[in-house]
Design an enzyme around this catalytic site. Sequence first.
Site, PDB file in Angstrom:
ATOM      1  CG  ASP D 235      -1.978  -1.114   1.149  1.00 50.42           C
ATOM      2  OD1 ASP D 235      -2.303  -1.559   0.029  1.00 50.42           O
ATOM      3  OD2 ASP D 235      -2.431  -1.565   2.217  1.00 50.42           O
ATOM      4  CB  ALA D 236       4.095   2.091   0.581  1.00 49.81           C
TER       5      ALA D 236
END
Lengths: 291, 291, 291, 291
Positions: D235-236
């Site tokens: 999620d980065a």
Amino acid sequence: MTEGASKKKAATLLISCPDSKGLVAQVTGFIQRHGGNVLGLEQHVDSRDGVFFMRIEWDLDGFGVPTERLNEEFGAELGTPLQMDWRLHFSDEVPRMALFVSKQSHCLYDILARCQSGEWNVELPLIVSNHPNLEPVARNLGIDYHCIPIDRSNKREQEQKQIELLREKNIDFIVLARYMQIVSGEFIDEFPDRIINIHHSFLPAFPGARPYHSAHDRGVKIIGATSHYVTADLDAGPIIEQDVVHVSHSDSVRDLVRKGRDLEKVVLSRAIWLHLNRKLLVWRNRTVVFA
Amino acid sequence: MTEGASKKKAATLLISCPDSKGLVAQVTGFIQRHGGNVLGLEQHVDSRDGVFFMRIEWDLDGFGVPTERLNEEFGAELGTPLQMDWRLHFSDEVPRMALFVSKQSHCLYDILARCQSGEWNVELPLIVSNHPNLEPVARNLGIDYHCIPIDRSNKREQEQKQIELLREKNIDFIVLARYMQIVSGEFIDEFPDRIINIHHSFLPAFPGARPYHSAHDRGVKIIGATSHYVTADLDAGPIIEQDVVHVSHSDSVRDLVRKGRDLEKVVLSRAIWLHLNRKLLVWRNRTVVFA
Amino acid sequence: MTEGASKKKAATLLISCPDSKGLVAQVTGFIQRHGGNVLGLEQHVDSRDGVFFMRIEWDLDGFGVPTERLNEEFGAELGTPLQMDWRLHFSDEVPRMALFVSKQSHCLYDILARCQSGEWNVELPLIVSNHPNLEPVARNLGIDYHCIPIDRSNKREQEQKQIELLREKNIDFIVLARYMQIVSGEFIDEFPDRIINIHHSFLPAFPGARPYHSAHDRGVKIIGATSHYVTADLDAGPIIEQDVVHVSHSDSVRDLVRKGRDLEKVVLSRAIWLHLNRKLLVWRNRTVVFA
Amino acid sequence: MTEGASKKKAATLLISCPDSKGLVAQVTGFIQRHGGNVLGLEQHVDSRDGVFFMRIEWDLDGFGVPTERLNEEFGAELGTPLQMDWRLHFSDEVPRMALFVSKQSHCLYDILARCQSGEWNVELPLIVSNHPNLEPVARNLGIDYHCIPIDRSNKREQEQKQIELLREKNIDFIVLARYMQIVSGEFIDEFPDRIINIHHSFLPAFPGARPYHSAHDRGVKIIGATSHYVTADLDAGPIIEQDVVHVSHSDSVRDLVRKGRDLEKVVLSRAIWLHLNRKLLVWRNRTVVFA
């Protein structure tokens, strides 16, 4: 709220209590029985925690209970038996607000303009700052400006000075309008659910310092601002209002700061308006906003 | 715009011309040949009308053409042969703005705050109004306030007075900050594409007077504000910026006015910012916004 | 709505009536008296017209009035004496919807996906079109598709056919999912406040045909979509839902169409959801949306 | 993009390189010299890192370099000497996309509708899932659906199977349409900047699992969705597109899920559209979006 609400004297009750059958009927029944005319009613049930919330506003014209006995009477009939937390307000009370600022002026100007123009029904007897920079802005308008510089060594005494000032001026609630200082737990305890802060990010993203730099580094496509009640947990208090604006790769940190300023102003002012108009209830770490 | 742009002296060219092959190559070639470093470039082709638009900004540090000869030189090399309309601006010129207001203060306060705080690079030597109400606000800040009341019988002479004042003060552009007066075609001809108005609706919906009442009657779920250049056609000039806010059945006309004020302020100020930063081109009745 | 609401059998009352003191107390009192537990309550007073609106939803578990007698009982106790218009719904009724489409598929696909996935509690027994194009889409999913071509000469008979089909299938309400045909006053009279349309502009801006072309010509910076109940006045019925998206000079008409499609889909589907969930009341030409 | 762009054969160059004077002049000069007509041009300078980005699209009608030699020619003249990273695309290439899904269908339906209706110029030869649930949806449309269940014990082999399938079908890029599985670093390395994910929060707020529950707990007033390229950091990865919707205390987790679905669909589809139309560049952990 109907248009007439602000013209005549009205009462507003904010209620929270354990949920049970018939609460709305009982509260509206109380008002009807005494001849009140309901101007607005909102209710909410937190079904997870089993808590009931209500905001009800009614016209006091012809109401059978005198205002000075209303709190007691409501408590006896309903508040106490139903284990309610309640707050009673009258439309002719004018809340007294203190502003805490630092060096940035955009929120201060926005708030002052609303006070000056009569947009808000509020008294603003006091501005506190840790810097002298914005004193001329306050002086121009004849508002007391107290510069109380704070550093690590003097925080305790200086906060004590602030508290004395706030008491002396009968302040109801405090707005940190980009104050840029962490207030202590002791200070917050003096004003529970009565200190409003504006944080320059879409919380819980980018808490702490320099959120625009962090947002730029992360490459987000939207930035935000968050107004919340201050609690001992930094940037983690109950959120009152949030809004966002789209940004792009072409926005430098400076551009984010510029776009964010307009967001901060409007989000903070909306939160203050909600507080002033008794539209906010706090439950645990969340707000119920009857807007 | 890169962050450095505002620190050093830079030039900005705004160009429109008949579309043809190689226009970008020719303009960027001109800058490269004279040793300029491009800081920002946007272009747009209106393929229906066959028109090319460009905004280019470059660092003048080490640029081979002196600023005082740049306009002439660009015209000779490219502008005239390619039938361009162009405007050349330098980053150290400070535009001079006049404000026209009436009785409502919210846009005025918002603009003054931005001028006072240094957020905008602009001079504000003059405020004109048809009412005396906001004079104290201007006086406080030491800005000339001229009350020039206008009615049907004196419109021509009073507008003439306004024009003289604007010339005397070397005003570059005018902002109608809720002026509530229709300006005449003659007045507008003096300041083509240099009068910015804010209209309190999402144009073309609800032109003319009392748009919040009309919006309420129609039951819309969104209200808006529109900033545009003023033309002889009322509320029909080129749109610069628009924004909206959601509303509901529970919003009275008074609530629409309140929510609309915040919209009007920010939409007008964004339009002024775009104008100040030379990001606007007008073509027929539309704008090209290189934001 | 609380989470439990959809699991147990619940009743929903939608009420409008002349405003008077004590209406909320009387309605909630009725429910309390019979042992009902209120799951949600919203009310609104139109102070200009003196009309009271209310939506109340309660759990029928343990409620003292049998569902088959509830309408009559409410009418006798409150509805008739208080001159109410009311509608009573039960959570286990599944509304029956018909879709009218033309050649464009985006709204159709969006609605079908919501029906297929169980996102909505609705029956979709019928799709009507004036073109055969989308028949394969319906067939794939086993939904009846009736192609009923309409031109000036046959409009009356063809609409009669549509009405027969709608009756035969026991249709409760109709969605014009980019149907691109004007339905007659006679047709509308058969389904008052039960035909939902999506118009591809921010009404009242750009009514009629080709709104994206008009929006492009006008140079607006925002485009919108509007879902409304159909009335005899074209594009002028009560607005249910609106939303907008920002556009710029660089968007061609084709780009506006592309961006608009996503807006049309979501605005129409939100309006259908509100209708399905009994959250809409119509008063004169406006809606009360208890969302 | 001008309207004509999609009708004729056009080339698009996406460039990033160390910033230096005259880059735009050199690239546009190359195109002009060979007789190309620029259809669109955007550029951006990351002044902190000193990197130049450009997207340029031109009509190949009458262009002097044959398409099969264009990449080499551009490399020799400009790409290699100026240390550029560049990608060359032609408008008649149709990208090949694979979808990875799990049990939720809303993103899948939305994407299929766009493929079916011809809204997107893309091939969709393959859908992969760890569950059989959505197979009927794919079968209906004649798209290969491979159910490849993954658990801790078999992840390595199953991902290997996926990679073989993707190669076999000549897949250009992958869309994780609510796939609900963490893909391994080895898998990601096969498709750098070519795996698009949708996360159901406004990242970096609420990464990881159950973001709607976390958002509800935190009491935010806005929820969001984020589409990003997948990197080894969960999620980065570089954010492509984000959008938000306002919520309130009255929204249960179930309501957030419902409102979020519409957001997820549209945010993911916008990201795919940007990728398909070659409007994205990645630099470190951020995207440049020339929309």
